[in-house]
Design an enzyme around this catalytic site. Structure first.
Site, short mmCIF file in Angstrom:
data_model
loop_
_atom_site.label_atom_id
_atom_site.label_comp_id
_atom_site.label_asym_id
_atom_site.label_seq_id
_atom_site.Cartn_x
_atom_site.Cartn_y
_atom_site.Cartn_z
N GLU A 62 27.74 -14.59 4.44
CA GLU A 62 29.07 -15.14 4.64
C GLU A 62 29.01 -16.61 5.05
O GLU A 62 29.77 -17.44 4.55
CB GLU A 62 29.83 -14.35 5.72
N ALA A 177 -2.94 -2.85 -3.99
CA ALA A 177 -3.53 -3.65 -5.06
C ALA A 177 -4.57 -2.79 -5.76
O ALA A 177 -5.51 -2.30 -5.13
CB ALA A 177 -4.18 -4.91 -4.49
N SER A 191 -14.52 -4.58 -3.53
CA SER A 191 -13.08 -4.61 -3.80
C SER A 191 -12.49 -6.02 -3.78
O SER A 191 -11.31 -6.18 -4.08
CB SER A 191 -12.34 -3.74 -2.77
N TRP A 193 -12.45 -9.67 -5.44
CA TRP A 193 -11.02 -9.37 -5.34
C TRP A 193 -10.60 -8.66 -6.62
O TRP A 193 -10.92 -9.11 -7.72
CB TRP A 193 -10.23 -10.66 -5.17
N THR A 219 -10.60 0.42 7.96
CA THR A 219 -10.47 -0.94 7.44
C THR A 219 -11.03 -1.95 8.43
O THR A 219 -11.70 -2.92 8.04
CB THR A 219 -8.99 -1.25 7.16
N ASP A 223 -13.98 -3.99 6.84
CA ASP A 223 -13.62 -5.34 6.39
C ASP A 223 -13.46 -6.36 7.51
O ASP A 223 -13.46 -7.56 7.24
CB ASP A 223 -12.30 -5.28 5.61
N PRO A 309 -6.66 3.79 1.46
CA PRO A 309 -6.01 4.95 0.87
C PRO A 309 -5.62 6.03 1.86
O PRO A 309 -4.56 6.65 1.71
CB PRO A 309 -7.07 5.46 -0.12
N THR A 310 -6.42 6.26 2.89
CA THR A 310 -6.10 7.32 3.85
C THR A 310 -4.83 6.98 4.62
O THR A 310 -3.92 7.81 4.76
CB THR A 310 -7.26 7.53 4.84
#
Length: 378
Positions: A62, A177, A191, A193, A219, A223, A309-310
Protein backbone atom coordinates in the site's frame (compact mmCIF):
# COMPACT_ATOMS: atom_id res chain seq x y z
CA UNK A 1 4.98 -4.45 -13.73
CA UNK A 2 5.96 -0.97 -12.63
CA UNK A 3 3.72 2.07 -12.31
CA UNK A 4 5.12 3.26 -15.64
CA UNK A 5 4.25 -0.07 -17.31
CA UNK A 6 0.63 -0.01 -16.14
CA UNK A 7 0.04 3.67 -16.84
CA UNK A 8 -2.28 2.94 -19.79
CA UNK A 9 -4.16 0.05 -18.14
CA UNK A 10 -7.85 0.37 -17.39
CA UNK A 11 -9.78 -2.05 -15.23
CA UNK A 12 -13.33 -3.17 -15.94
CA UNK A 13 -14.24 -4.15 -12.40
CA UNK A 14 -13.10 -5.62 -9.08
CA UNK A 15 -11.84 -8.87 -10.57
CA UNK A 16 -9.60 -7.05 -13.05
CA UNK A 17 -8.27 -4.81 -10.28
CA UNK A 18 -7.44 -7.74 -8.05
CA UNK A 19 -5.84 -9.73 -10.86
CA UNK A 20 -3.51 -6.81 -11.49
CA UNK A 21 -2.77 -6.49 -7.77
CA UNK A 22 -2.06 -10.25 -7.60
CA UNK A 23 0.42 -9.94 -10.48
CA UNK A 24 2.17 -7.23 -8.49
CA UNK A 25 2.19 -9.35 -5.33
CA UNK A 26 3.86 -12.25 -7.14
CA UNK A 27 6.89 -10.06 -7.80
CA UNK A 28 7.73 -10.28 -4.10
CA UNK A 29 9.58 -12.95 -2.15
CA UNK A 30 8.09 -15.38 0.33
CA UNK A 31 9.18 -15.40 3.94
CA UNK A 32 8.25 -13.88 7.27
CA UNK A 33 5.76 -11.53 5.59
CA UNK A 34 2.97 -12.40 3.14
CA UNK A 35 2.91 -11.57 -0.54
CA UNK A 36 0.81 -8.43 -1.02
CA UNK A 37 0.03 -6.31 -4.06
CA UNK A 38 -1.86 -3.03 -4.42
CA UNK A 39 -3.07 -0.71 -7.17
CA UNK A 40 -4.75 2.70 -7.20
CA UNK A 41 -7.38 3.52 -9.78
CA UNK A 42 -9.09 6.69 -10.99
CA UNK A 43 -12.91 6.96 -11.12
CA UNK A 44 -12.87 5.87 -14.80
CA UNK A 45 -10.92 2.70 -13.93
CA UNK A 46 -7.57 3.94 -15.14
CA UNK A 47 -4.68 2.50 -13.11
CA UNK A 48 -2.64 5.31 -11.60
CA UNK A 49 -0.11 3.46 -9.45
CA UNK A 50 0.87 0.05 -8.15
CA UNK A 51 3.04 -1.49 -5.50
CA UNK A 52 4.09 -4.78 -3.97
CA UNK A 53 5.84 -5.90 -0.82
CA UNK A 54 9.48 -6.76 -1.53
CA UNK A 55 10.17 -8.53 1.76
CA UNK A 56 10.37 -7.88 5.46
CA UNK A 57 11.76 -4.50 6.39
CA UNK A 58 10.70 -2.90 3.10
CA UNK A 59 7.68 -0.72 2.37
CA UNK A 60 4.35 -2.52 2.33
CA UNK A 61 2.45 -2.75 -0.94
CA UNK A 62 0.00 0.00 0.00
CA UNK A 63 2.78 2.41 0.93
CA UNK A 64 4.66 1.72 -2.30
CA UNK A 65 1.50 2.27 -4.35
CA UNK A 66 0.76 5.52 -2.51
CA UNK A 67 4.29 6.74 -3.22
CA UNK A 68 3.79 5.94 -6.90
CA UNK A 69 0.44 7.75 -6.86
CA UNK A 70 2.03 10.86 -5.35
CA UNK A 71 4.85 10.73 -7.87
CA UNK A 72 2.39 10.36 -10.74
CA UNK A 73 0.42 13.39 -9.59
CA UNK A 74 3.56 15.48 -9.16
CA UNK A 75 4.83 14.65 -12.64
CA UNK A 76 1.46 14.88 -14.39
CA UNK A 77 1.09 17.61 -16.98
CA UNK A 78 -2.51 17.99 -15.84
CA UNK A 79 -3.75 18.86 -12.37
CA UNK A 80 -3.44 15.25 -11.26
CA UNK A 81 -6.08 13.19 -9.50
CA UNK A 82 -7.83 13.95 -6.25
CA UNK A 83 -7.02 11.14 -3.79
CA UNK A 84 -10.58 11.32 -2.46
CA UNK A 85 -11.86 10.26 -5.89
CA UNK A 86 -9.44 7.32 -6.22
CA UNK A 87 -9.72 3.72 -5.04
CA UNK A 88 -7.03 1.62 -3.39
CA UNK A 89 -7.23 -2.10 -4.18
CA UNK A 90 -5.23 -4.52 -2.00
CA UNK A 91 -4.86 -8.31 -2.06
CA UNK A 92 -4.77 -8.49 1.77
CA UNK A 93 -6.45 -6.44 4.49
CA UNK A 94 -4.08 -3.61 5.47
CA UNK A 95 -2.18 -3.95 8.73
CA UNK A 96 -2.80 -1.77 11.78
CA UNK A 97 0.31 -2.43 13.81
CA UNK A 98 3.91 -1.24 13.99
CA UNK A 99 6.54 -3.84 13.19
CA UNK A 100 9.67 -3.19 11.14
CA UNK A 101 7.54 -0.61 9.33
CA UNK A 102 4.63 1.59 10.42
CA UNK A 103 0.94 0.74 10.15
CA UNK A 104 -0.44 0.80 6.62
CA UNK A 105 -3.66 2.23 8.01
CA UNK A 106 -1.85 5.43 9.00
CA UNK A 107 -0.34 5.81 5.54
CA UNK A 108 -3.74 5.30 3.92
CA UNK A 109 -5.39 7.84 6.21
CA UNK A 110 -2.67 10.38 5.52
CA UNK A 111 -3.02 9.91 1.74
CA UNK A 112 -6.54 11.31 1.49
CA UNK A 113 -7.86 8.25 -0.30
CA UNK A 114 -11.40 7.54 0.88
CA UNK A 115 -12.23 4.22 -0.80
CA UNK A 116 -10.42 0.95 -0.06
CA UNK A 117 -11.16 -2.55 -1.34
CA UNK A 118 -9.31 -5.67 -0.22
CA UNK A 119 -9.54 -9.33 -1.20
CA UNK A 120 -8.53 -11.44 1.80
CA UNK A 121 -9.30 -10.66 5.43
CA UNK A 122 -6.57 -10.95 8.04
CA UNK A 123 -8.62 -11.23 11.23
CA UNK A 124 -6.11 -12.94 13.52
CA UNK A 125 -2.78 -12.06 15.03
CA UNK A 126 -1.21 -8.60 15.29
CA UNK A 127 -1.69 -7.89 11.58
CA UNK A 128 -5.50 -7.80 11.65
CA UNK A 129 -7.87 -4.96 12.36
CA UNK A 130 -6.90 -2.60 9.56
CA UNK A 131 -10.31 -2.48 7.90
CA UNK A 132 -12.09 -1.67 11.14
CA UNK A 133 -9.59 1.10 11.89
CA UNK A 134 -10.18 2.70 8.49
CA UNK A 135 -13.94 2.41 8.77
CA UNK A 136 -13.85 4.08 12.16
CA UNK A 137 -12.11 7.01 10.48
CA UNK A 138 -14.95 7.35 7.97
CA UNK A 139 -13.44 5.62 4.94
CA UNK A 140 -15.49 3.46 2.57
CA UNK A 141 -13.85 0.08 3.14
CA UNK A 142 -15.10 -3.23 1.79
CA UNK A 143 -14.02 -6.78 1.12
CA UNK A 144 -14.37 -7.90 -2.47
CA UNK A 145 -16.71 -10.81 -3.22
CA UNK A 146 -14.98 -14.09 -2.29
CA UNK A 147 -15.60 -15.68 -5.68
CA UNK A 148 -14.11 -12.70 -7.48
CA UNK A 149 -11.09 -12.81 -5.18
CA UNK A 150 -10.68 -16.53 -5.87
CA UNK A 151 -10.86 -16.14 -9.65
CA UNK A 152 -8.33 -13.30 -9.51
CA UNK A 153 -5.91 -15.53 -7.59
CA UNK A 154 -5.85 -13.47 -4.40
CA UNK A 155 -7.05 -16.33 -2.24
CA UNK A 156 -4.13 -18.50 -3.37
CA UNK A 157 -1.32 -16.05 -2.61
CA UNK A 158 -0.49 -16.92 1.01
CA UNK A 159 -2.10 -20.14 2.32
CA UNK A 160 1.16 -21.56 3.71
CA UNK A 161 2.17 -18.24 5.25
CA UNK A 162 -1.17 -18.08 7.03
CA UNK A 163 -0.83 -21.70 8.16
CA UNK A 164 2.61 -20.97 9.61
CA UNK A 165 1.44 -17.81 11.33
CA UNK A 166 -1.67 -19.42 12.79
CA UNK A 167 0.45 -22.35 13.99
CA UNK A 168 2.79 -19.97 15.80
CA UNK A 169 5.83 -21.09 13.82
CA UNK A 170 8.16 -19.45 11.30
CA UNK A 171 7.76 -19.78 7.54
CA UNK A 172 10.00 -22.64 6.36
CA UNK A 173 11.98 -22.60 3.11
CA UNK A 174 14.12 -25.53 1.93
CA UNK A 175 16.94 -25.85 -0.60
CA UNK A 176 17.75 -28.93 -2.65
CA UNK A 177 20.55 -28.97 -5.25
CA UNK A 178 20.69 -32.19 -7.26
CA UNK A 179 21.63 -33.88 -10.52
CA UNK A 180 19.06 -34.81 -13.16
CA UNK A 181 18.79 -38.26 -11.61
CA UNK A 182 18.11 -36.88 -8.15
CA UNK A 183 21.56 -37.26 -6.58
CA UNK A 184 23.14 -34.76 -4.19
CA UNK A 185 26.53 -36.49 -4.04
CA UNK A 186 28.47 -39.07 -6.04
CA UNK A 187 29.24 -42.55 -4.73
CA UNK A 188 32.56 -41.33 -3.29
CA UNK A 189 30.80 -38.53 -1.41
CA UNK A 190 31.93 -35.63 -3.61
CA UNK A 191 29.28 -32.94 -4.01
CA UNK A 192 31.03 -29.58 -4.59
CA UNK A 193 29.82 -28.36 -6.85
CA UNK A 194 26.84 -30.07 -8.42
CA UNK A 195 25.25 -26.73 -9.32
CA UNK A 196 26.88 -23.71 -10.90
CA UNK A 197 27.79 -20.29 -9.51
CA UNK A 198 24.48 -18.68 -10.52
CA UNK A 199 22.54 -21.19 -8.44
CA UNK A 200 24.85 -20.66 -5.50
CA UNK A 201 24.36 -16.89 -5.73
CA UNK A 202 20.60 -17.36 -5.68
CA UNK A 203 20.93 -19.62 -2.65
CA UNK A 204 22.91 -16.88 -0.92
CA UNK A 205 20.17 -14.36 -1.70
CA UNK A 206 17.68 -16.62 0.07
CA UNK A 207 20.07 -17.00 3.01
CA UNK A 208 20.22 -13.21 3.29
CA UNK A 209 16.52 -12.91 4.13
CA UNK A 210 16.10 -15.72 6.66
CA UNK A 211 16.54 -15.61 10.43
CA UNK A 212 18.02 -19.08 10.85
CA UNK A 213 19.64 -21.81 8.76
CA UNK A 214 19.05 -25.37 9.95
CA UNK A 215 21.39 -28.28 9.26
CA UNK A 216 22.03 -31.66 10.86
CA UNK A 217 25.04 -32.71 12.86
CA UNK A 218 26.10 -34.86 9.91
CA UNK A 219 26.51 -31.79 7.72
CA UNK A 220 28.48 -30.03 10.46
CA UNK A 221 30.84 -32.99 10.90
CA UNK A 222 31.27 -33.62 7.16
CA UNK A 223 31.32 -30.14 5.61
CA UNK A 224 32.00 -27.81 8.58
CA UNK A 225 29.91 -24.98 7.07
CA UNK A 226 29.87 -21.42 8.37
CA UNK A 227 26.21 -20.97 7.32
CA UNK A 228 26.70 -17.28 6.63
CA UNK A 229 24.92 -15.07 4.11
CA UNK A 230 27.34 -13.56 1.59
CA UNK A 231 27.20 -11.02 -1.22
CA UNK A 232 28.15 -11.69 -4.85
CA UNK A 233 31.82 -11.06 -4.01
CA UNK A 234 31.78 -13.62 -1.20
CA UNK A 235 31.81 -11.08 1.64
CA UNK A 236 29.68 -11.65 4.73
CA UNK A 237 26.60 -9.44 4.84
CA UNK A 238 26.02 -7.18 7.87
CA UNK A 239 22.90 -9.12 8.88
CA UNK A 240 23.46 -12.82 9.47
CA UNK A 241 21.10 -15.74 10.09
CA UNK A 242 21.53 -17.81 13.24
CA UNK A 243 23.04 -21.26 12.55
CA UNK A 244 20.89 -24.03 14.04
CA UNK A 245 22.09 -27.61 14.34
CA UNK A 246 19.67 -30.47 14.93
CA UNK A 247 20.77 -33.90 16.06
CA UNK A 248 22.22 -35.67 19.07
CA UNK A 249 25.91 -35.75 18.18
CA UNK A 250 28.09 -33.04 19.68
CA UNK A 251 29.07 -29.97 17.69
CA UNK A 252 32.89 -29.80 17.69
CA UNK A 253 34.47 -26.97 19.65
CA UNK A 254 36.23 -25.76 16.51
CA UNK A 255 33.20 -25.89 14.23
CA UNK A 256 33.11 -22.96 11.81
CA UNK A 257 29.53 -22.03 12.70
CA UNK A 258 30.64 -21.32 16.27
CA UNK A 259 32.54 -18.31 14.95
CA UNK A 260 29.48 -16.08 14.72
CA UNK A 261 27.68 -14.09 17.37
CA UNK A 262 25.23 -16.87 18.17
CA UNK A 263 24.26 -20.40 17.29
CA UNK A 264 21.88 -23.03 18.57
CA UNK A 265 22.06 -26.78 18.96
CA UNK A 266 18.79 -28.69 19.40
CA UNK A 267 19.66 -32.22 20.47
CA UNK A 268 16.74 -33.86 18.73
CA UNK A 269 15.86 -35.16 15.26
CA UNK A 270 12.19 -34.14 15.32
CA UNK A 271 11.53 -30.99 13.23
CA UNK A 272 8.62 -30.02 15.47
CA UNK A 273 10.90 -30.08 18.51
CA UNK A 274 13.33 -27.81 16.65
CA UNK A 275 10.54 -25.37 15.82
CA UNK A 276 9.27 -25.43 19.39
CA UNK A 277 12.76 -24.60 20.65
CA UNK A 278 13.17 -21.78 18.16
CA UNK A 279 9.83 -20.16 18.89
CA UNK A 280 10.46 -20.48 22.63
CA UNK A 281 13.83 -18.74 22.29
CA UNK A 282 15.31 -21.40 24.53
CA UNK A 283 19.05 -21.86 25.04
CA UNK A 284 19.63 -25.57 24.65
CA UNK A 285 22.39 -27.86 25.81
CA UNK A 286 24.70 -25.07 26.89
CA UNK A 287 24.76 -23.39 23.49
CA UNK A 288 23.84 -19.78 22.92
CA UNK A 289 21.39 -17.89 20.78
CA UNK A 290 21.07 -14.14 20.45
CA UNK A 291 18.30 -12.52 22.50
CA UNK A 292 17.02 -10.77 19.40
CA UNK A 293 16.86 -12.42 15.99
CA UNK A 294 17.87 -10.59 12.82
CA UNK A 295 15.18 -8.17 11.61
CA UNK A 296 14.11 -7.59 15.24
CA UNK A 297 11.80 -9.58 17.45
CA UNK A 298 12.48 -12.37 19.87
CA UNK A 299 11.73 -15.31 17.60
CA UNK A 300 12.46 -16.18 13.97
CA UNK A 301 9.89 -15.44 11.31
CA UNK A 302 11.64 -17.32 8.49
CA UNK A 303 13.98 -20.31 8.58
CA UNK A 304 15.88 -22.18 5.89
CA UNK A 305 16.50 -25.93 5.80
CA UNK A 306 19.92 -26.66 4.30
CA UNK A 307 20.55 -30.02 5.87
CA UNK A 308 21.41 -33.20 4.01
CA UNK A 309 18.90 -35.82 2.84
CA UNK A 310 18.11 -37.06 6.36
CA UNK A 311 17.23 -33.62 7.71
CA UNK A 312 15.40 -32.45 4.60
CA UNK A 313 13.43 -35.70 4.43
CA UNK A 314 12.38 -35.31 8.05
CA UNK A 315 11.06 -31.79 7.45
CA UNK A 316 9.36 -32.73 4.18
CA UNK A 317 7.83 -35.83 5.73
CA UNK A 318 6.49 -33.80 8.65
CA UNK A 319 4.72 -31.41 6.26
CA UNK A 320 6.65 -28.44 7.65
CA UNK A 321 8.30 -27.18 4.46
CA UNK A 322 6.30 -24.29 3.02
CA UNK A 323 8.54 -23.46 0.06
CA UNK A 324 11.14 -25.50 -1.84
CA UNK A 325 13.84 -24.22 -4.20
CA UNK A 326 15.04 -27.14 -6.31
CA UNK A 327 18.29 -26.41 -8.17
CA UNK A 328 18.51 -28.91 -11.04
CA UNK A 329 21.98 -29.33 -12.53
CA UNK A 330 22.55 -30.78 -16.03
CA UNK A 331 24.44 -33.77 -14.63
CA UNK A 332 23.72 -37.49 -14.49
CA UNK A 333 25.67 -39.26 -11.75
CA UNK A 334 24.14 -42.68 -12.30
CA UNK A 335 24.32 -43.55 -8.62
CA UNK A 336 25.14 -41.87 -5.36
CA UNK A 337 23.29 -40.21 -2.51
CA UNK A 338 19.63 -39.43 -3.18
CA UNK A 339 18.38 -35.97 -2.23
CA UNK A 340 15.35 -37.29 -0.36
CA UNK A 341 14.56 -40.53 1.41
CA UNK A 342 11.01 -41.08 2.67
CA UNK A 343 10.76 -44.84 3.36
CA UNK A 344 7.27 -44.46 4.80
CA UNK A 345 6.03 -43.54 1.33
CA UNK A 346 5.65 -47.01 -0.14
CA UNK A 347 3.03 -46.42 -2.82
CA UNK A 348 2.06 -43.73 -5.29
CA UNK A 349 -0.87 -42.62 -3.18
CA UNK A 350 1.59 -41.68 -0.41
CA UNK A 351 3.45 -39.20 -2.64
CA UNK A 352 3.94 -35.62 -1.49
CA UNK A 353 2.24 -33.26 -3.91
CA UNK A 354 3.83 -29.84 -4.45
CA UNK A 355 2.69 -27.02 -6.70
CA UNK A 356 4.77 -24.75 -8.89
CA UNK A 357 5.06 -21.28 -7.33
CA UNK A 358 5.04 -18.23 -9.59
CA UNK A 359 6.39 -15.87 -6.91
CA UNK A 360 9.75 -14.11 -7.13
CA UNK A 361 11.51 -15.37 -10.29
CA UNK A 362 8.60 -17.46 -11.50
CA UNK A 363 8.00 -21.16 -11.12
CA UNK A 364 10.73 -22.18 -13.58
CA UNK A 365 13.81 -20.13 -14.36
CA UNK A 366 17.29 -20.61 -15.72
CA UNK A 367 20.36 -19.97 -13.60
CA UNK A 368 23.36 -20.37 -15.88
CA UNK A 369 23.32 -24.02 -16.96
CA UNK A 370 21.00 -24.98 -14.11
CA UNK A 371 17.22 -24.86 -13.89
CA UNK A 372 15.54 -23.52 -10.75
CA UNK A 373 12.17 -25.03 -9.86
CA UNK A 374 10.22 -23.09 -7.28
CA UNK A 375 7.61 -25.10 -5.39
CA UNK A 376 5.04 -24.36 -2.74
CA UNK A 377 3.45 -26.93 -0.48
CA UNK A 378 -0.30 -27.32 -1.00
Amino acid sequence: MSTLEIADTTIAGPEDALALAVAQALRGVRGANPLVGAIITAPDGRVLASGYHRGRGTAHAEVEALAGFNGFNESSSTSGFDPADSTLWITLEPCDHTGTTGPCTEAILASGIRTVRYAVADPTGPDGGGAARLRSAGLDVGQVDAEQARRAGAADLNPRWMLARDSGRPFVTAHLAQSLDGRVAAVDGTSQWITGPESRRHAQSVRSRVDAIIVGTGTVLTDDPRLTARDAAGRDLPRQPVPVVQGRRAVPAGAALRGGDSWLHVEDHDPQVVLDRLTAGDNAAGTTVSSAWPHGGTRPGHVLIEGGPTVLSAWMGAGLVDELFLYQAPLILGSGLAGLDLPQHTTLSHALHLTLDAAENGAISRLGDDVLLHYAAP
